[in-house]
Design a protein around this motif. Structure first.
Motif, short mmCIF file in Angstrom:
data_model
loop_
_atom_site.label_atom_id
_atom_site.label_comp_id
_atom_site.label_asym_id
_atom_site.label_seq_id
_atom_site.Cartn_x
_atom_site.Cartn_y
_atom_site.Cartn_z
N THR A 133 0.86 -1.13 0.20
CA THR A 133 -0.10 0.07 -0.01
C THR A 133 0.92 1.24 -0.01
O THR A 133 1.85 1.32 0.89
CB THR A 133 -0.85 0.05 1.20
OG1 THR A 133 -1.77 -1.21 1.28
CG2 THR A 133 -1.89 1.33 1.03
N CYS A 134 0.55 2.28 -0.89
CA CYS A 134 1.42 3.65 -0.90
C CYS A 134 0.63 4.56 -0.87
O CYS A 134 -0.53 4.62 -1.46
CB CYS A 134 2.13 3.55 -2.32
SG CYS A 134 3.31 2.16 -2.55
N THR A 135 0.76 5.69 -0.34
CA THR A 135 0.13 7.04 -0.10
C THR A 135 1.38 8.14 -0.16
O THR A 135 2.43 7.83 -0.20
CB THR A 135 -0.26 6.95 1.26
OG1 THR A 135 0.76 6.98 2.32
CG2 THR A 135 -1.34 5.95 1.72
N ASP A 136 0.53 9.27 -1.15
CA ASP A 136 1.27 10.52 -1.39
C ASP A 136 1.41 11.11 0.23
O ASP A 136 0.43 11.51 0.62
CB ASP A 136 0.68 11.21 -2.31
CG ASP A 136 0.71 10.47 -3.75
OD1 ASP A 136 1.51 9.80 -3.91
OD2 ASP A 136 0.05 10.50 -4.68
N THR B 153 5.90 16.66 -3.04
CA THR B 153 4.96 15.31 -2.97
C THR B 153 5.98 13.98 -2.91
O THR B 153 6.55 13.86 -3.88
CB THR B 153 3.77 15.18 -3.66
OG1 THR B 153 3.03 16.17 -3.45
CG2 THR B 153 3.03 13.83 -3.37
N THR B 154 5.72 13.11 -1.77
CA THR B 154 6.31 12.03 -1.94
C THR B 154 5.68 10.74 -1.76
O THR B 154 4.51 10.71 -1.16
CB THR B 154 7.63 11.83 -0.80
OG1 THR B 154 7.03 11.85 0.50
CG2 THR B 154 8.70 12.95 -1.30
N GLU B 155 6.08 9.46 -2.22
CA GLU B 155 5.28 8.29 -2.03
C GLU B 155 5.76 7.61 -1.05
O GLU B 155 6.80 7.01 -0.75
CB GLU B 155 5.29 7.59 -3.36
CG GLU B 155 4.22 6.59 -3.34
CD GLU B 155 4.29 5.74 -4.69
OE1 GLU B 155 5.43 5.06 -4.96
OE2 GLU B 155 3.20 5.84 -5.49
N ASP B 156 4.67 7.07 0.22
CA ASP B 156 5.16 6.42 1.22
C ASP B 156 4.38 5.00 1.10
O ASP B 156 3.15 4.74 1.27
CB ASP B 156 4.56 7.10 2.61
CG ASP B 156 4.64 6.27 3.84
OD1 ASP B 156 5.67 5.38 3.49
OD2 ASP B 156 4.34 6.56 4.93
N CYS B 157 5.20 4.08 0.90
CA CYS B 157 4.70 2.61 0.55
C CYS B 157 5.03 1.64 1.76
O CYS B 157 6.30 1.64 2.34
CB CYS B 157 5.32 2.01 -0.96
SG CYS B 157 4.65 2.90 -2.25
N ARG B 158 4.05 0.75 1.91
CA ARG B 158 4.39 -0.28 2.93
C ARG B 158 3.66 -1.63 2.57
O ARG B 158 2.54 -1.74 2.02
CB ARG B 158 4.17 0.32 4.34
CG ARG B 158 2.52 0.74 4.70
CD ARG B 158 2.48 1.47 5.78
NE ARG B 158 1.18 2.03 6.12
CZ ARG B 158 0.34 1.07 6.69
NH1 ARG B 158 0.39 0.12 7.33
NH2 ARG B 158 -0.98 2.04 7.06
#
Length: 568
Positions: free
Chosen positions: A229-232, A242-247
């Motif tokens: 799951t990734c979020t900006d 803006t960066t993409e946060d994935c986990r």
């Protein structure tokens, strides 16, 4: 047997060893002198290097089998010990004897239950086809239960993994049933012993005795999924930052899956118990006459001074279904020699037939019962069994020299250990038994022919005995005749003998009421030889008596006139 032991103890030699049946040494508290007699039909290795008495007994039972006079208690002692040593396996394997019926469930595999022993019991070889398993009204069943659990392997497909693990397993219940009715029950025991008491005998029909077990298990099925799951994320509030946060997100769900399997091992049995009936009498000399009857096979009667044995004897042999054990796994099965050897008592008709003991004081009058074709014993059982047709000793009539006529102190002996019972006097009808009196007289004679009249009567009352209306007959001068209502029979025959003899052969006292004993009579017919003998005898007896009296008087007094011819 002792002679055979002595002969074998002198033997020298050896034979090639064969498969180790029975075990090579005793165990479970069974003494050696009994142990070697329990393995009829076995071929063991013979080691003649030792010649002590016990080794000789081993060699004797190795070369032949020993008939047993009683169902041995040692069989039950041995089986109980063997039951405690049945090998146990883990959940990945199941071990069973050859004749076990196996069942599978969804996860439970190769589930089976086997009776190690049902005791006390006796397999009776009545004929080739009829060989019932008799059980006592009170006893126990030793069983063993084994199973394996097929736990599915962990499988993954993409982001989804299915994982299985074993949560629990148990023998949920074990039941002993007779025709469906529960006699005893336990649980959580893979080597159960279930007991029963006071079984109702009823008819001699076969019943179904079933050892039944329900095995259950619970497995947990877990489904694991993994998703990225990734979020900006904006920094300083501007889109340019803006960066993409994935986990990876992992989720799981579990469900429980139950499985149960019920397995059974059934034996066709007949419940064995004693309620005997019959007849009793007292002979004129005080002997006991006894007739005992039961509608199925029994061994004999223990009397105050002896015993009467019927046609049955016993042997003990291992259950061949336990010769090997098969172990089942997910990748196949393997078979190996079994370390457990349960025993079974057998009864068979012996060639010597019914026997009284001791013969000096006990006699066998009659044996009656169902006549049928004798069974053949297993090939390796070396015993003198009856061949051809034989009469089962359901009824035994005997005469015993004893003053003890108390039937409650006598015992009926069964084919199953523990079923012996004292005789119930109320089950026996008393039959009067009297002496008979047979006399002969010459009714008519000529130079060529002679008529003899025989008279038969009760010695105590003088009542005439008519043989035409009851069992029994007269034999006069070798000719069989019947007496009339007056107890008289006449016989005419050629006059060729100096004497005529007669005898009364009565029917069995328990089939003819009142009963009579036999008698004999002799009459001389006036022939030349007997006339001189009779005259000589009649003259000699009084003269001899007179001379004997004079001798005694002379010795006891001072008259001294003996011998009377002293002065001649």
């Amino acid at each position: 047997m002792l002679l055979a032991v002595a002969v074998l103890s002198l033997a020298v030699g050896s034979t090639a060893p064969s498969e180790a049946h029975p075990p090579n040494e005793t165990d479970h508290g069974v003494n050696e002198s009994t142990f070697w007699t329990l393995w009829a039909g076995d071929n063991d290795s013979r080691d003649l290097s030792e010649t002590n008495t016990m080794e000789s007994l081993k060699l004797l039972t190795d070369g032949t089998d020993v008939p047993l006079d009683r169902p041995p208690r040692a069989v039950e002692t041995w089986n109980t010990g063997e039951h405690s040593e049945v090998p146990q396996t883990g959940t990945d394997a199941a071990t069973h004897p050859q004749d076990t019926t196996l069942s599978d469930g969804a996860y439970l595999q190769d589930v089976g239950i086997s009776m190690v022993a049902l005791q006390p019991s006796t397999r009776a070889h009545l004929s080739e086809r009829v060989q019932p398993l008799y059980i006592a009204p009170e006893g126990e069943a030793h069983g063993v239960i084994d199973y394996r659990i097929d736990v599915p392997e962990t499988r993954s497909s993409g982001s989804r993994t299915i994982q299985w693990d074993l949560r629990s397993h148990e023998v949920a219940s074990v039941r002993l049933r007779l025709d469906g009715e529960v006699l005893d029950e336990t649980r959580r025991d893979t080597t159960p012993t279930l007991r029963y008491t006071d079984l109702e005998v009823g008819s001699d029909s076969e019943r179904q005795l079933t050892l039944e077990a329900t095995v259950s298990t619970t497995l947990r099925r877990t489904v694991i999924t993994e998703e990225d799951t990734c979020t900006d994320t904006q920094t300083n509030g501007t889109a340019q930052n803006t960066t993409e946060d994935c986990r990876t997100v992992r989720s799981s769900s579990s469900t429980l899956h139950d499985d149960s399997v019920t397995v059974r091992d059934t034996r066709q049995v007949r419940i064995y118990a004693f309620v005997v009936s019959g007849f009793k009498t007292e002979y004129p000399d005080g002997d006991l006459g006894l007739v005992t009857y039961k509608s199925h096979p029994w061994y004999g009667v223990s009397l105050p001074n002896g015993e009467v044995r019927g046609v049955w004897r016993f042997y003990s042999a291992r259950n061949p279904a336990w010769d090997t054990l098969t172990t089942y796994r997910s990748d196949g099965s393997t078979t190996a020699h079994s370390p457990v050897h349960p025993l079974q008592v057998h009864a068979y008709p012996i060639a010597t037939g019914p026997t009284p003991w001791p013969r000096a004081t006990t006699s066998l009058l009659d044996v009656y019962g169902e006549t049928q074709q004798a069974p053949s014993l297993p090939a390796q059982v070396e015993l003198d069994a009856i061949e051809g047709r034989y009469t089962g000793s359901f009824g035994i009539a005997t005469r015993a020299e004893t003053t003890n006529h108390n039937l409650s102190q006598m015992e009926i002996i069964g084919l199953v250990r523990g079923t012996n019972r004292s005789l119930d006097p109320e089950k026996f009808s008393s039959v009067p038994l009297s002496e008979s009196n047979l006399t002969l007289e010459i009714a008519d004679r000529t130079d060529e022919r002679l008529s003899v009249r025989a008279r038969l009567s009760a010695n105590d009352t003088g009542e005439p005995i008519e043989t035409a209306s009851r069992e029994g007959y007269l034999v006069v001068a070798g000719e069989t005749v019947e007496t009339n209502e007056s107890g008289i029979a006449s016989v005419t025959f050629s006059r060729s003998e100096d004497a005529v003899s007669a005898r009364y052969v009565p029917g069995y006292w328990w089939r003819n009421v009142p009963g009579y004993t036999g008698d004999t009579a002799v009459i001389h017919t006036g022939g030349t030889v007997l006339q001189y003998v009779d005259a000589l005898f009649r003259g000699f007896v009084p003269v001899a008596a007179l001379l004997l009296g004079g001798y005694i008087i002379s010795r006891l007094t001072s008259w001294h006139f003996w011998p009377p011819w002293r002065g001649l």
